[in-house]
Design an enzyme around this catalytic site. Structure first.
Site, PDB file in Angstrom:
ATOM      1  N   ASP A 298      36.476  46.770  36.274  1.00  0.00           N
ATOM      2  CA  ASP A 298      37.224  45.527  36.139  1.00  0.00           C
ATOM      3  C   ASP A 298      38.352  45.548  37.169  1.00  0.00           C
ATOM      4  O   ASP A 298      38.639  46.576  37.797  1.00  0.00           O
ATOM      5  CB  ASP A 298      37.754  45.346  34.707  1.00  0.00           C
ATOM      6  CG  ASP A 298      38.086  43.874  34.417  1.00  0.00           C
ATOM      7  OD1 ASP A 298      38.161  43.076  35.371  1.00  0.00           O
ATOM      8  OD2 ASP A 298      38.273  43.514  33.242  1.00  0.00           O
TER       9      ASP A 298
HETATM   10  C1  BGC Z   1      38.923  40.165  34.325  1.00  0.00           C
HETATM   11  C2  BGC Z   1      37.419  40.176  34.483  1.00  0.00           C
HETATM   12  C3  BGC Z   1      37.024  39.398  35.702  1.00  0.00           C
HETATM   13  C4  BGC Z   1      37.737  39.953  36.917  1.00  0.00           C
HETATM   14  C5  BGC Z   1      37.369  39.248  38.207  1.00  0.00           C
HETATM   15  C6  BGC Z   1      39.637  40.532  35.612  1.00  0.00           C
HETATM   16  O1  BGC Z   1      41.004  40.341  35.528  1.00  0.00           O
HETATM   17  O2  BGC Z   1      39.274  41.053  33.286  1.00  0.00           O
HETATM   18  O3  BGC Z   1      36.815  39.661  33.331  1.00  0.00           O
HETATM   19  O4  BGC Z   1      35.636  39.454  35.878  1.00  0.00           O
HETATM   20  O5  BGC Z   1      39.137  39.816  36.718  1.00  0.00           O
HETATM   21  O6  BGC Z   1      37.833  37.971  38.257  1.00  0.00           O
END
Ligand code: BGC
Length: 740
Positions: A298
């Site tokens: 993540d």
């Molecule tokens: C979120 C994810 C997301 C990623 C990319 C993160 O802050 O937790 O769910 O896919 O950002 O945008």
């Protein structure tokens, strides 16, 4: 190793003529098998080139506050992946050109983005979709979105999110499919199938190579939904039993549907952060489940290993994440800064890097990126009408009628309708969070849809009353009261703003704000019948609201075209059929609350709250229809190696209906105590007015009557079971079953 040498041998053969002249390298040969291409390319790469394939940067603007755009020039040639919101074909292609032309091997970038509930068009948020119980509609929507993404040059989506959640305080409850592992599993499989096509599960990636599908990414692996006290980015305490029974199943289902990638989570699972957990990422995902796709961290999750107190430096974090099984570092710049050094110091074996690179290259070959790296100026596939129709159906099926005293809805005979409230003329709130490339100004509002629906039949007046925070407009409440007093009915639209849920959007009091409540109470005093239409991304605590409305319709955040269906339910053009996939608590003190609890140690009457009810306000599975649907004749009989359960549903009303049947089991005594009710199957069928329809469920004992233990092993034990059919388990019909 033997496998790779063999493949490498094949690569050499395909790369040379008999005379030894060098031809096109095997990795550039689209007719060569993917594994041959992977090994050929890998064998040509330097360590530095390999490391860059494991790095993800961001490109362009992003509305997620965490995701600030990065300048094009900062993306090194030879990088593996970018987060790209779309919308700038030139920019996209110019970055890709740098990868293809300025890097030695010309490996294309993969462009990824979050399409949580749509891309150019948003549709119902996932929590709402779960209340439709219509997985095929979700699959259809995801398939249309996949085309929109590909037309924009995005080949990979960070969706679906399948984190089971039992805490309405957590803002991200909106992004998943509610409190139940089975429901999350069913929607995980449906979304993956929609994005990638059903053939991908059988290893056929032709749809992706033709530019008609995108790679799905199931997230957040694993247990993120257990966030303590509903706060984001915090610790999660997860027992081994809970891990296998509650948090893992949706991921397994998504992988069985062929998901090509998985995102490792932020949360610290019982002392080991999810993005450094070799048990979940390698022992389970790779060794037990045989997953050969990509694991991406993540956003910043590698760097966060330091903040979580698991690693002391970013360099240690890079080693910990990679060795645990995170292939791509999203945004931490830990891999590009330290992996080469870690290899030269002997702290990370190059074979670990090779394994991760293999997975990234495999994804790119499966997506056809080497053949089609650029976004070509081809005509867009216009999915507009199909999307609109599917979005409307989803909003129709997912709205849940929670209350309807004296059959206030549908509105049949009124002449003057007062539409009131801060969410009535607010397309932004209906669009919801994670709106990707959608333009919220295109979202139809409830006010506009009600006007359209009742055009020529009723006079529709509007007063906002207060803003979404509850601050009264100038003269707002009195104007609303005046309008209510001269109307036959009030449609009051209350709830949450678009970003009150989603990432980093926890709420301590998941209720309507004070000012919105004041508006409701003032309108109640006018005596005009009142239908409350709720908009929002979580189950709100409605105990101080429920008695002041004659009818309550939960619409969630139904997206660009959802309002027309909300108006259709109000008018009776649509018979509501949604059922809650999440429990509505009565008070904050009941959280976490969910239907699938174990049997308490003492009889009913003990262990209850002394200061209020122990029952939820609206249970899981709850949802009213305009029709009176009567259930009868539940029976279970032997069928082949299993059983067949059936129940009859008679529509005693005058409107055609759709009914969602939920099938639960109870395993009365087992080696691991079982929840009192476990959902095992669901189905949505038409039940025309005056007719009786039979719902059936083929029970496969191994699949439906077994349970998992704390090591993830399945057990099927003979003994007594109970089968339930209905909506909320407590009011469902039941029937015994004995497994010899
Ligand atoms: C979120 C994810 C997301 C990623 C990319 C993160 O802050 O937790 O769910 O896919 O950002 O945008």
């Amino acid at each position: 190793m033997a496998h790779s040498l063999l493949l490498f041998g094949v690569a050499l053969v395909s790369a040379m003529t008999d005379a030894g002249a060098i031809l096109t390298p095997a990795y550039k040969d689209p007719s060569a098998p993917v594994e041959v291409r992977v090994e050929d390319l890998l064998s040509r790469m330097t360590l530095g080139e390999k490391v860059l394939q494991l790095c993800q940067y961001s490109l362009g603007k992003d509305i997620n506050v965490n995701n600030m755009g990065e300048r094009l020039s900062r993306i090194p040639s030879g990088s593996g992946a970018v987060i790209y919101r779309g919308g700038d074909r030139e920019l996209r292609n110019s970055v890709q050109r740098r990868m293809m032309e300025e890097s030695r091997l010309g490996i294309p970038l993969v462009f990824g983005y979050d399409a949580i509930h749509g891309y150019l068009t948003t549709y119902q948020v996932p929590l709402g979709q779960a209340c439709s119980w219509d997985t095929s509609l979700t699959a259809r929507l995801c398939s249309a979105v996949a085309q929109e993404l590909r037309d924009e040059g995005i080949e990979w989506t960070f969706s679906p999110m399948v984190d089971v959640c039992r805490d309405p305080r957590w803002g991200r409850i909106v992004e998943g499919y509610g409190e139940d592992p089975y429901v999350n599993s069913a929607f995980a499989a449906a979304s993956v199938t929609g994005y990638q096509g059903p053939e991908a599960a059988r290893g056929d990636y032709s749809r992706l190579q033709d530019g008609r599908g995108v790679a799905a990414c199931i997230k957040h692996f694993v247990g993120y939904g257990a966030s303590e006290a509903g706060r984001d980015y915090v610790y999660t305490e997860i027992s081994d039993q809970g891990l296998w029974e509650t948090w893992m199943p949706p991921f397994k289902a998504g992988l069985e549907a062929g998901a090509m990638s998985v995102m490792s989570a932020f949360n610290d699972i019982s002392g080991i952060p999810a993005s450094a957990c070799s048990y979940t990422l390698t022992t389970v995902l790779r060794d037990k489940w045989g997953f050969d796709g990509v694991v991406v961290s993540d956003w910043g999750a590698v760097e966060q290993l330091c903040r979580q107190g698991y690693c002391s430096t970013l360099k240690d974090a890079a080693a910990a994440a990679l060795c645990a099984g995170v292939d791509i570092d999203m945004q931490s710049s830990a891999y590009d800064s330290f992996l080469e050094q870690l290899v030269s110091e002997g702290r990370v074996g190059e074979q670990v890097i090779d394994e991760a690179v293999r997975r990234v290259l495999r994804l790119k070959f499966r997506l056809g990126l080497f053949e089609h790296p650029y976004l070509e100026p081809a005509a867009r596939q216009d999915k507009g009408e199909e999307m609109k129709e599917a979005c409307e159906s989803m909003a129709a099926e997912s709205s849940v009628l929670l209350k309807n005293d004296s059959a206030l809805l549908p509105l049949r005979s009124c002449r003057r309708i007062a539409v009131i409230g801060p969410l009535a003329d607010d397309g932004d709130a209906l669009t919801g969070c994670w709106r990707a490339g959608a333009d919220a100004s295109m979202t139809q509002t409830i006010l506009s849809a009600v006007r359209q629906e009742f055009d020529g039949r009723c006079k529709v007046g509007f007063v906002r009353g207060c803003d979404v925070e509850g601050n009264p407009d100038r003269g707002g409440i009195s104007a609303a009261v005046r309008l209510s007093s001269r109307s036959d009915v009030v449609i009051l639209c209350l709830g949450e703003g678009a970003r009150w849920s989603g990432e980093n959007a926890s709420r301590q009091h998941p209720r309507l704000p004070e000012g919105q409540l004041r508006l409701l109470k003032a309108l109640r005093r006018t005596g005009t019948p009142l239908a409350l239409v709720l908009v929002g991304g979580r189950p709100l605590i409605l105990s101080d609201v429920v008695d002041d409305a004659d009818a309550i319709l939960e619409t969630w955040q139904p997206g660009t075209y959802g309002a027309r269906s909300v108006a259709g339910i109000i008018s009776g053009r649509i018979n509501p059929s949604g059922r809650l996939a999440v429990t509505f608590p009565r008070s904050e003190g009941q959280i976490p609350i969910y239907y699938g609890r174990r049997s308490p140690a003492r009889d009913a009457g003990a262990g209850l709250y002394k200061d209020g009810s122990s029952e939820p306000l609206f249970p899981f599975g709850y949802g009213l229809s305009y029709s009176m649907l009567e259930y009868s004749n539940l029976r279970v009989g032997k069928a082949g190696d299993g059983f067949e359960a059936s129940v009859d549903v008679t529509n005693k009303g005058s409107l055609d209906a759709q009914e969602v049947m939920l099938w639960y089991i109870r395993d009365v005594v087992a080696g691991v105590t079982r929840p009192m009710y476990e959902l095992k199957h669901f189905e949505r069928l038409d039940v025309p007015a005056g007719e009786t329809v039979t719902f059936s469920w083929s029970i496969d004992p191994g699949r439906d009557l077994s349970f998992v233990d704390r090591k993830g092993e399945r057990h099927l034990e003979s003994g007594d079971f109970v089968i339930y059919a209905g909506g909320p388990p407590a009011t469902a019909l039941c029937c015994p079953l004995t497994l010899p």
